[in-house]
Scaffold this motif. Sequence first.
Motif, PDB file in Angstrom:
ATOM      1  N   ARG A 277       3.749 -10.272   9.070  1.00  0.00           N
ATOM      2  CA  ARG A 277       4.567  -9.058   9.005  1.00  0.00           C
ATOM      3  C   ARG A 277       5.717  -9.291   8.017  1.00  0.00           C
ATOM      4  NH1 ARG A 277       3.747  -5.540  13.410  1.00  0.00           N
ATOM      5  NH2 ARG A 277       2.322  -6.406  14.976  1.00  0.00           N
ATOM      6  N   ALA A 278       5.831  -8.389   7.051  1.00  0.00           N
ATOM      7  CA  ALA A 278       6.879  -8.538   6.028  1.00  0.00           C
ATOM      8  C   ALA A 278       7.456  -7.161   5.708  1.00  0.00           C
ATOM      9  CB  ALA A 278       6.303  -9.199   4.774  1.00  0.00           C
ATOM     10  N   PRO A 279       8.170  -6.573   6.679  1.00  0.00           N
ATOM     11  CA  PRO A 279       8.669  -5.206   6.481  1.00  0.00           C
ATOM     12  C   PRO A 279       9.852  -5.141   5.529  1.00  0.00           C
ATOM     13  CG  PRO A 279       9.485  -6.074   8.547  1.00  0.00           C
ATOM     14  CD  PRO A 279       8.533  -7.104   7.994  1.00  0.00           C
ATOM     15  N   GLN A 280       9.923  -4.030   4.792  1.00  0.00           N
ATOM     16  CA  GLN A 280      11.101  -3.653   4.010  1.00  0.00           C
ATOM     17  C   GLN A 280      11.443  -4.596   2.860  1.00  0.00           C
ATOM     18  OE1 GLN A 280      12.477  -0.734   4.724  1.00  0.00           O
ATOM     19  NE2 GLN A 280      11.356  -0.383   6.610  1.00  0.00           N
ATOM     20  N   LEU A 281      10.518  -5.430   2.419  1.00  0.00           N
ATOM     21  CA  LEU A 281      10.855  -6.337   1.316  1.00  0.00           C
ATOM     22  C   LEU A 281      11.072  -5.568   0.019  1.00  0.00           C
ATOM     23  CD1 LEU A 281       8.595  -9.495   1.816  1.00  0.00           C
ATOM     24  CD2 LEU A 281      10.814  -8.924   2.824  1.00  0.00           C
ATOM     25  N   VAL A 282      10.196  -4.629  -0.263  1.00  0.00           N
ATOM     26  CA  VAL A 282      10.370  -3.839  -1.491  1.00  0.00           C
ATOM     27  C   VAL A 282      11.520  -2.857  -1.316  1.00  0.00           C
ATOM     28  CG1 VAL A 282       9.245  -2.312  -3.142  1.00  0.00           C
ATOM     29  CG2 VAL A 282       7.917  -4.102  -2.009  1.00  0.00           C
ATOM     30  N   GLU A 283      11.640  -2.260  -0.146  1.00  0.00           N
ATOM     31  CA  GLU A 283      12.734  -1.331   0.104  1.00  0.00           C
ATOM     32  C   GLU A 283      14.088  -2.007  -0.084  1.00  0.00           C
ATOM     33  OE1 GLU A 283       9.270   0.509   2.288  1.00  0.00           O
ATOM     34  OE2 GLU A 283       9.993  -1.503   1.862  1.00  0.00           O
ATOM     35  N   ALA A 284      14.183  -3.280   0.270  1.00  0.00           N
ATOM     36  CA  ALA A 284      15.445  -4.005   0.071  1.00  0.00           C
ATOM     37  C   ALA A 284      15.789  -4.101  -1.411  1.00  0.00           C
ATOM     38  CB  ALA A 284      15.351  -5.399   0.690  1.00  0.00           C
ATOM     39  N   LEU A 285      14.776  -4.271  -2.255  1.00  0.00           N
ATOM     40  CA  LEU A 285      15.016  -4.288  -3.694  1.00  0.00           C
ATOM     41  C   LEU A 285      15.410  -2.904  -4.194  1.00  0.00           C
ATOM     42  CD1 LEU A 285      11.996  -6.460  -4.914  1.00  0.00           C
ATOM     43  CD2 LEU A 285      14.353  -7.199  -4.521  1.00  0.00           C
ATOM     44  N   ARG A 286      14.826  -1.888  -3.600  1.00  0.00           N
ATOM     45  CA  ARG A 286      15.090  -0.513  -4.039  1.00  0.00           C
ATOM     46  C   ARG A 286      16.500  -0.035  -3.698  1.00  0.00           C
ATOM     47  NH1 ARG A 286      10.367   2.718  -1.323  1.00  0.00           N
ATOM     48  NH2 ARG A 286      11.942   4.347  -1.567  1.00  0.00           N
ATOM     49  N   LEU A 287      17.205  -0.753  -2.832  1.00  0.00           N
ATOM     50  CA  LEU A 287      18.561  -0.348  -2.461  1.00  0.00           C
ATOM     51  C   LEU A 287      19.465  -0.224  -3.684  1.00  0.00           C
ATOM     52  CD1 LEU A 287      19.268  -2.479   0.732  1.00  0.00           C
ATOM     53  CD2 LEU A 287      19.508  -0.001   0.565  1.00  0.00           C
TER      54      LEU A 287
ATOM     55  N   GLY B 209       0.792  -1.217   0.000  1.00  0.00           N
ATOM     56  CA  GLY B 209       0.000   0.000   0.000  1.00  0.00           C
ATOM     57  C   GLY B 209       0.825   1.268   0.000  1.00  0.00           C
ATOM     58  N   ASP B 210       2.124   1.159   0.298  1.00  0.00           N
ATOM     59  CA  ASP B 210       2.979   2.342   0.286  1.00  0.00           C
ATOM     60  C   ASP B 210       3.111   2.849  -1.147  1.00  0.00           C
ATOM     61  OD1 ASP B 210       5.119   4.094   1.645  1.00  0.00           O
ATOM     62  OD2 ASP B 210       6.160   3.246  -0.089  1.00  0.00           O
ATOM     63  N   LEU B 211       2.796   4.122  -1.363  1.00  0.00           N
ATOM     64  CA  LEU B 211       2.726   4.651  -2.721  1.00  0.00           C
ATOM     65  C   LEU B 211       4.077   4.652  -3.432  1.00  0.00           C
ATOM     66  CD1 LEU B 211       0.200   7.581  -2.198  1.00  0.00           C
ATOM     67  CD2 LEU B 211      -0.213   5.405  -3.384  1.00  0.00           C
ATOM     68  N   ARG B 212       5.169   4.826  -2.698  1.00  0.00           N
ATOM     69  CA  ARG B 212       6.481   4.786  -3.352  1.00  0.00           C
ATOM     70  C   ARG B 212       6.796   3.373  -3.829  1.00  0.00           C
ATOM     71  NH1 ARG B 212       8.097   8.237   1.717  1.00  0.00           N
ATOM     72  NH2 ARG B 212       7.161   6.356   2.531  1.00  0.00           N
ATOM     73  N   ASN B 213       6.451   2.382  -3.013  1.00  0.00           N
ATOM     74  CA  ASN B 213       6.673   1.003  -3.431  1.00  0.00           C
ATOM     75  C   ASN B 213       5.745   0.630  -4.575  1.00  0.00           C
ATOM     76  OD1 ASN B 213       8.676   0.670  -1.540  1.00  0.00           O
ATOM     77  ND2 ASN B 213       7.336  -0.222   0.000  1.00  0.00           N
ATOM     78  N   LEU B 214       4.536   1.184  -4.540  1.00  0.00           N
ATOM     79  CA  LEU B 214       3.590   0.943  -5.619  1.00  0.00           C
ATOM     80  C   LEU B 214       4.136   1.513  -6.931  1.00  0.00           C
ATOM     81  CD1 LEU B 214       0.801  -0.405  -5.579  1.00  0.00           C
ATOM     82  CD2 LEU B 214      -0.218   1.860  -5.455  1.00  0.00           C
ATOM     83  N   ARG B 215       4.681   2.710  -6.867  1.00  0.00           N
ATOM     84  CA  ARG B 215       5.267   3.306  -8.078  1.00  0.00           C
ATOM     85  C   ARG B 215       6.452   2.480  -8.568  1.00  0.00           C
ATOM     86  NH1 ARG B 215       6.215   9.673  -9.303  1.00  0.00           N
ATOM     87  NH2 ARG B 215       7.087   9.404 -11.393  1.00  0.00           N
ATOM     88  N   TYR B 216       7.278   2.035  -7.659  1.00  0.00           N
ATOM     89  CA  TYR B 216       8.447   1.239  -8.016  1.00  0.00           C
ATOM     90  C   TYR B 216       8.055  -0.030  -8.758  1.00  0.00           C
ATOM     91  CZ  TYR B 216      12.680  -1.599  -7.265  1.00  0.00           C
ATOM     92  OH  TYR B 216      13.786  -2.400  -7.429  1.00  0.00           O
ATOM     93  N   LEU B 217       6.963  -0.657  -8.338  1.00  0.00           N
ATOM     94  CA  LEU B 217       6.572  -1.959  -8.892  1.00  0.00           C
ATOM     95  C   LEU B 217       5.637  -1.869 -10.080  1.00  0.00           C
ATOM     96  CD1 LEU B 217       6.038  -3.856  -5.528  1.00  0.00           C
ATOM     97  CD2 LEU B 217       7.883  -4.257  -7.173  1.00  0.00           C
ATOM     98  N   THR B 218       4.955  -0.724 -10.258  1.00  0.00           N
ATOM     99  CA  THR B 218       3.963  -0.630 -11.332  1.00  0.00           C
ATOM    100  C   THR B 218       4.104   0.612 -12.204  1.00  0.00           C
ATOM    101  OG1 THR B 218       2.305   0.599 -10.045  1.00  0.00           O
ATOM    102  CG2 THR B 218       2.295  -1.818  -9.858  1.00  0.00           C
TER     103      THR B 218
END
Length: 363
Positions: free
Chosen positions: A124-134, A27-36
């Motif tokens: 709970r699955a924190p920071q999974l997309v953020e880890a890819l964004r590194l 639901g985080d909009l930055r992660n949503l933008r990153y993935l779509t």
Amino acid sequence: MSDPHERRRAALRSTLRDRGLDALLIGDLRNLRYLTGFTGSNGALLVHVDGDDRTVFCTDGRYQEQSAEQVAGLERVIDRASARALAARAAADRLAAVGFESQHVTVDGLDALTRAAEGVRLVRAPQLVEALRLVKDDTEVEALRQACAIADTALADLIAEGGLRPGRTERDVARELDDRMRDHGAAAPAFDTIVATGANSAIPHHRPTDAVLRMGDFVKLDFGALLHGYHSDMTRTLVLGAPSDWQQEIYDLVAAAQAAGTAALAPGVAVAAVDAAARQVIEAAGRGEQFLHGLGHGVGLQIHEAPSLAKTGEGTLSAGMAVTVEPGVYLSGLGGVRIEDTLVVRDTHPELLTQTTKQLMVV
């Protein structure tokens, strides 16, 4: 697989398999933008471990046409309560274990998701997309490169056309610098532009005021451009008129520390060791207590993101990470210097994205 968003979702699915998850609710909009690539203000995504043919995107009716263009190829659902709608979809699809972004979901939000996802185990699955964004891909680096070029050009224009002159206020300069970045294609400033003159330059994150630029002052400019969702970040410290001995001394010291920190950027190097490389230069000169912050930070879809180049930073650098290197020395009541670049870690030597000279500019 030419679409970068599709590649990123594929990488995320590999993580989901490793975690034993059927899907991840985002639901985080930055992660949503990153993935779509979606740039609206409301949306959610249920990334299914089995592939894009089972992955579902949801937004509300305001973005029906926009999402059809930006999220082509994925099933779309229209519902204003996007995350809850996809939680209910996970239940309807009889998914067993669905991860959620616990770093972003509130307690009340989790209660709502739990009710909607009846029979589904929410994990709970924190920071999974953020880890890819590194690690930035080529598309991201190009966006950062262009954002940095806009900031470079805006500053060059500001100086060439007399925008930095005695009698102007910090607010005037900040406003003009922001306008010039927009004129050169920025969607907006990457953050609130810092212009700090005289003694204000000793305040690391000073907010522009009606303080007037005067001959003999340091002027510290910390600014960046936002382009395609990506942020540039640069600080340059200039002097109005010929620098005094103390100004030249601390400028040269910060420049040496910045060069040492930049030289330390390499894959496999601990982020704390990069901070130490620059900090040791300043400490050796007896100015350690006047370096008041960490050396730098990651930059991308957020102006401050992982990794943290600081004493307390954790982890190591990898090729493709975009970071800032920004040491500073601040003499309270007198003035301060910060020099900051945005760079990309490479296997050979770091790629410098901010091109404005780091020689002390006299205007």
